[in-house]
Design a protein around this motif. Sequence first.
Motif, PDB file in Angstrom:
ATOM      1  N   UNK A   1     -31.037  19.692  41.605  1.00 37.30           N
ATOM      2  CA  UNK A   1     -30.546  20.567  42.679  1.00 37.30           C
ATOM      3  C   UNK A   1     -29.112  20.253  43.087  1.00 37.30           C
ATOM      4  N   UNK A   2     -28.183  20.891  42.408  1.00 37.40           N
ATOM      5  CA  UNK A   2     -26.759  20.735  42.687  1.00 37.40           C
ATOM      6  C   UNK A   2     -26.172  22.087  43.065  1.00 37.40           C
ATOM      7  N   UNK A   3     -25.263  22.078  44.014  1.00 34.20           N
ATOM      8  CA  UNK A   3     -24.519  23.303  44.281  1.00 34.20           C
ATOM      9  C   UNK A   3     -23.580  23.564  43.106  1.00 34.20           C
ATOM     10  N   UNK A   4     -23.377  24.825  42.808  1.00 36.05           N
ATOM     11  CA  UNK A   4     -22.632  25.215  41.614  1.00 36.05           C
ATOM     12  C   UNK A   4     -21.172  24.797  41.716  1.00 36.05           C
ATOM     13  N   UNK A   5     -20.657  24.191  40.651  1.00 34.95           N
ATOM     14  CA  UNK A   5     -19.238  23.843  40.557  1.00 34.95           C
ATOM     15  C   UNK A   5     -18.541  24.906  39.716  1.00 34.95           C
ATOM     16  N   UNK A   6     -17.568  25.580  40.319  1.00 35.12           N
ATOM     17  CA  UNK A   6     -16.824  26.637  39.646  1.00 35.12           C
ATOM     18  C   UNK A   6     -15.504  26.063  39.168  1.00 35.12           C
ATOM     19  N   UNK A   7     -15.319  26.013  37.844  1.00 38.79           N
ATOM     20  CA  UNK A   7     -14.102  25.470  37.238  1.00 38.79           C
ATOM     21  C   UNK A   7     -13.325  26.622  36.616  1.00 38.79           C
ATOM     22  N   UNK A   8     -12.077  26.776  37.037  1.00 37.46           N
ATOM     23  CA  UNK A   8     -11.249  27.877  36.565  1.00 37.46           C
ATOM     24  C   UNK A   8      -9.945  27.324  36.013  1.00 37.46           C
ATOM     25  N   UNK A   9      -9.623  27.685  34.777  1.00 41.30           N
ATOM     26  CA  UNK A   9      -8.324  27.315  34.231  1.00 41.30           C
ATOM     27  C   UNK A   9      -7.324  28.402  34.612  1.00 41.30           C
ATOM     28  N   UNK A  10      -6.592  28.130  35.670  1.00 41.65           N
ATOM     29  CA  UNK A  10      -5.603  29.069  36.204  1.00 41.65           C
ATOM     30  C   UNK A  10      -4.754  28.313  37.215  1.00 41.65           C
ATOM     31  N   UNK A  11      -3.568  28.800  37.506  1.00 42.29           N
ATOM     32  CA  UNK A  11      -2.744  28.153  38.531  1.00 42.29           C
ATOM     33  C   UNK A  11      -3.470  28.130  39.876  1.00 42.29           C
ATOM     34  N   UNK A  12      -3.355  27.005  40.553  1.00 40.85           N
ATOM     35  CA  UNK A  12      -4.014  26.870  41.853  1.00 40.85           C
ATOM     36  C   UNK A  12      -3.547  27.947  42.821  1.00 40.85           C
ATOM     37  N   UNK A  13      -2.269  28.294  42.756  1.00 42.34           N
ATOM     38  CA  UNK A  13      -1.724  29.274  43.690  1.00 42.34           C
ATOM     39  C   UNK A  13      -2.396  30.642  43.517  1.00 42.34           C
ATOM     40  N   UNK A  14      -2.736  30.979  42.259  1.00 43.78           N
ATOM     41  CA  UNK A  14      -3.403  32.258  42.015  1.00 43.78           C
ATOM     42  C   UNK A  14      -4.795  32.271  42.642  1.00 43.78           C
ATOM     43  N   UNK A  15      -5.542  31.179  42.451  1.00 41.85           N
ATOM     44  CA  UNK A  15      -6.879  31.098  43.043  1.00 41.85           C
ATOM     45  C   UNK A  15      -6.804  31.126  44.564  1.00 41.85           C
ATOM     46  N   UNK A  16      -5.825  30.407  45.134  1.00 38.92           N
ATOM     47  CA  UNK A  16      -5.681  30.379  46.590  1.00 38.92           C
ATOM     48  C   UNK A  16      -5.369  31.765  47.142  1.00 38.92           C
ATOM     49  N   UNK A  17      -4.505  32.499  46.451  1.00 41.70           N
ATOM     50  CA  UNK A  17      -4.156  33.837  46.906  1.00 41.70           C
ATOM     51  C   UNK A  17      -5.347  34.774  46.897  1.00 41.70           C
ATOM     52  N   UNK A  18      -6.194  34.643  45.876  1.00 36.41           N
ATOM     53  CA  UNK A  18      -7.372  35.510  45.797  1.00 36.41           C
ATOM     54  C   UNK A  18      -8.382  35.158  46.889  1.00 36.41           C
ATOM     55  N   UNK A  19      -8.541  33.869  47.193  1.00 30.36           N
ATOM     56  CA  UNK A  19      -9.436  33.485  48.287  1.00 30.36           C
ATOM     57  C   UNK A  19      -8.953  34.054  49.612  1.00 30.36           C
ATOM     58  N   UNK A  20      -7.640  34.050  49.803  1.00 27.05           N
ATOM     59  CA  UNK A  20      -7.089  34.579  51.042  1.00 27.05           C
ATOM     60  C   UNK A  20      -7.318  36.087  51.142  1.00 27.05           C
ATOM     61  N   UNK A  21      -7.313  36.775  49.986  1.00 25.35           N
ATOM     62  CA  UNK A  21      -7.503  38.226  49.975  1.00 25.35           C
ATOM     63  C   UNK A  21      -8.965  38.621  50.109  1.00 25.35           C
ATOM     64  N   UNK A  22      -9.885  37.728  49.754  1.00 27.24           N
ATOM     65  CA  UNK A  22     -11.309  38.052  49.774  1.00 27.24           C
ATOM     66  C   UNK A  22     -12.053  37.049  50.661  1.00 27.24           C
ATOM     67  N   UNK A  23     -12.056  37.272  51.963  1.00 23.66           N
ATOM     68  CA  UNK A  23     -12.679  36.307  52.880  1.00 23.66           C
ATOM     69  C   UNK A  23     -14.166  36.102  52.630  1.00 23.66           C
ATOM     70  N   UNK A  24     -14.862  37.160  52.115  1.00 23.89           N
ATOM     71  CA  UNK A  24     -16.290  37.003  51.878  1.00 23.89           C
ATOM     72  C   UNK A  24     -16.564  36.043  50.723  1.00 23.89           C
ATOM     73  N   UNK A  25     -15.656  35.993  49.738  1.00 22.75           N
ATOM     74  CA  UNK A  25     -15.792  35.018  48.645  1.00 22.75           C
ATOM     75  C   UNK A  25     -15.343  33.641  49.124  1.00 22.75           C
ATOM     76  N   UNK A  26     -14.247  33.624  49.858  1.00 27.55           N
ATOM     77  CA  UNK A  26     -13.763  32.353  50.408  1.00 27.55           C
ATOM     78  C   UNK A  26     -14.838  31.665  51.252  1.00 27.55           C
ATOM     79  N   UNK A  27     -15.646  32.468  51.984  1.00 26.71           N
ATOM     80  CA  UNK A  27     -16.686  31.878  52.830  1.00 26.71           C
ATOM     81  C   UNK A  27     -17.689  31.069  52.014  1.00 26.71           C
ATOM     82  N   UNK A  28     -17.971  31.488  50.779  1.00 28.04           N
ATOM     83  CA  UNK A  28     -18.896  30.735  49.937  1.00 28.04           C
ATOM     84  C   UNK A  28     -18.393  29.322  49.686  1.00 28.04           C
TER      85      UNK A  28
END
Length: 749
Positions: free
Chosen positions: A659-686
Amino acid sequence: MTEDDLHAAFHSAPAARRPATFGAFKEAIQTERPAPVALPTVADLARDAAAIDWPGVVGERISHWAAGHFDQGQALWASGRTDGTYAAWRVVATRDLTPEIAGLTGFARHVAEAPPKAEDAIIDCVAQLGLPRAALDSYFHRLLASLGGWSQLARHRLWQAELGGGSDASVTDLLAIRLIWEVALLRHFGAALAPQWQATRAAYAEPVCACPEDIIDALLQEAVERAAQRRLDALLTRRAPLPATPGRPTLQMAFCIDVRSEVFRRALESLDTGIRTLGFAGFFGLGIGHRRFASDIVEARLPVLLSPGVFTCAGEATPAVAKAELAARITARAHRAWGRFKLAAISSFAFVEATGPLYVAKLLRDGLGLTRNSAPEYLAPRPMQGLDLPTKMTMAMRVLKAMSLTAGFARLVLLAGHGASAVNNPHASALNCGACGGYSGEVNARLLASLLNDPEVRAGLVERGVIIPDDTLFLAALHDTTTDDVTIYAGDHPSPTHAEDIVRAERWLTSAGVLARGERALRLPRAQRARDILHRARNWAELRPEWALAGCQAFIAAPRSRTAGLDLAGRAFLHDYDWRRDEGFGVLELILTAPVVVASWISLQYYGSTVAPDVFGAGNKLLHNVTGGIGVVEGNGGPLRAGLPWQSVHDGERLTHEPLRLSVLIEAPREAAAGLLERHPEVRALFDNRWLHLLTLNEEGRVAWRYTGDLGWENSLRGTDGKTEPQPHADAGPGHSHSMVPGGLEVTS
């Protein structure tokens, strides 16, 4: 789990919400925590006072009624009422003598005197129970949770109605029903419950917060997940360079990102260096509603957070197909009529006496595992009608870009949806494709193959920079995850020039199936060799035809070169993604907002069914009975059970799902991922609420950055002692830190 993992988890929590020292933390780990006890309801207090299982009585009576009220076609005598859940219950409850027989005198009269509207009944009950406003959220949640899957079904009905701009009052109605039971019990037992109920009301009014034991558990959960992430990072780092294979791939095959595909993809790629596999969500980007052959039911074969935009049906619109469909409908109706005759009150006993011996052959066939699996739909889905060429080209371009497949096409490209063959399994949809809404994925794959083989679509793609060679053929396939057999739908697009390619592909797929079954047999109880797997799919008494997604713990969005050749043990969702080809990061946005969300649901379903099986699991599969055509109950009644059966996460001796919470690993610039989290608060909440972990990979494929919540990050590569430093961001003041414990309880300082 090492001491470094414990250190990392300890220092990730705010100082004010952790033990004073690391030594105190280690000492607390050795102390067994008491089992958590939920705040009691009035029914719980009445049970303790009268030695009668009133919570069981309440649950059984509500469930008995709900099974008929919410029935979706299973009941022989449907309730037929359309005037609302609360009103329908009052009609039954005023005539139900079971509570009176159990000792709750006057219950029918109490229900008859209740307000006719659910909202008024709730207000009246709250006043009679003396509940303060601060207690309502926790108390209402507690009551609805006591109803198990029935309240979840009601909430689902509301969600479905809201998708269409409507509403559904079933949740509110169930709350009113449960409150009426509470008031009746409090009236009946009166002074015997008064002191306990007064203290309980005050406890419900207290704010929900983490106790010291919760904090220790949260830190341990964080530590074991960091250990899993560390092991995965080490595996990615040790990856040997792939041998160079110049020229064109000999075969390309796209699979669903499902963790079971990882085992088969690895087996297939090991057979020839020219084989390339890809990972993409199994609905292949086509949001379709599909009607099967001879069926009027439209199946939404796409992630359940989306609505179908295209509707298809099986078979071409020809007189021959129409005649076959009519014959199939007549046969199906005859089967249904025969089935209802067998179960009817006037004929059931006589039927068993007269024809029981005739069923001996069927019982033997089923008991010996000789039952045939239901074959996939043989008729190809009718090509998407009503779509103009620009729309088709846009769909094709979007899917190819999302798959990172815009160049280097092989002569044969297989698009493999997946499904599972099992018999006598009420949880069969949990074995099918989550991205296809719990259905198998061959329909989506066949439609996409037709789209990409369309000459006009290909010509249009050239203008958009994607050149598919003339000799490239797309074919759909179905990967049966229970047997690891693969069916290629070569008849959808006959091509004599590709006959040799198809034969060679079938040979490879057969060999890969043997390898995959051999690996899976090591994990399944009572399976020692590959051939044991095939028998399980046909055995109507088999509790574990396969492990489905048990063991899932990571989602990796990166080029296949990062994971090719690595043994990920069927624990990772693998989505092909190359951020260098993703202009504007539109594909990354799609990944975070759709496949990651679906994977999170799957992960949390397994997590809840493992750590709290009584609340979030489906119980013992041996005792299941299907009710209402909706779900299962244990035994002959009681709450509707949600989640997964215990046999889906446990092999009889130990847990098979960690029983582990899912680890999401993305090969992409951190800034791109951060920008998308800021644009999608419902995903960021997860991620902010710690239901998931988010990590980014660098150019070498190593974990470089860890998301810490509230748009903050820490550098995972800084330092040599395994410790990390938080990265400040615009909203973080001096000394600010933020964490969450499982369940969404916020720990902040």
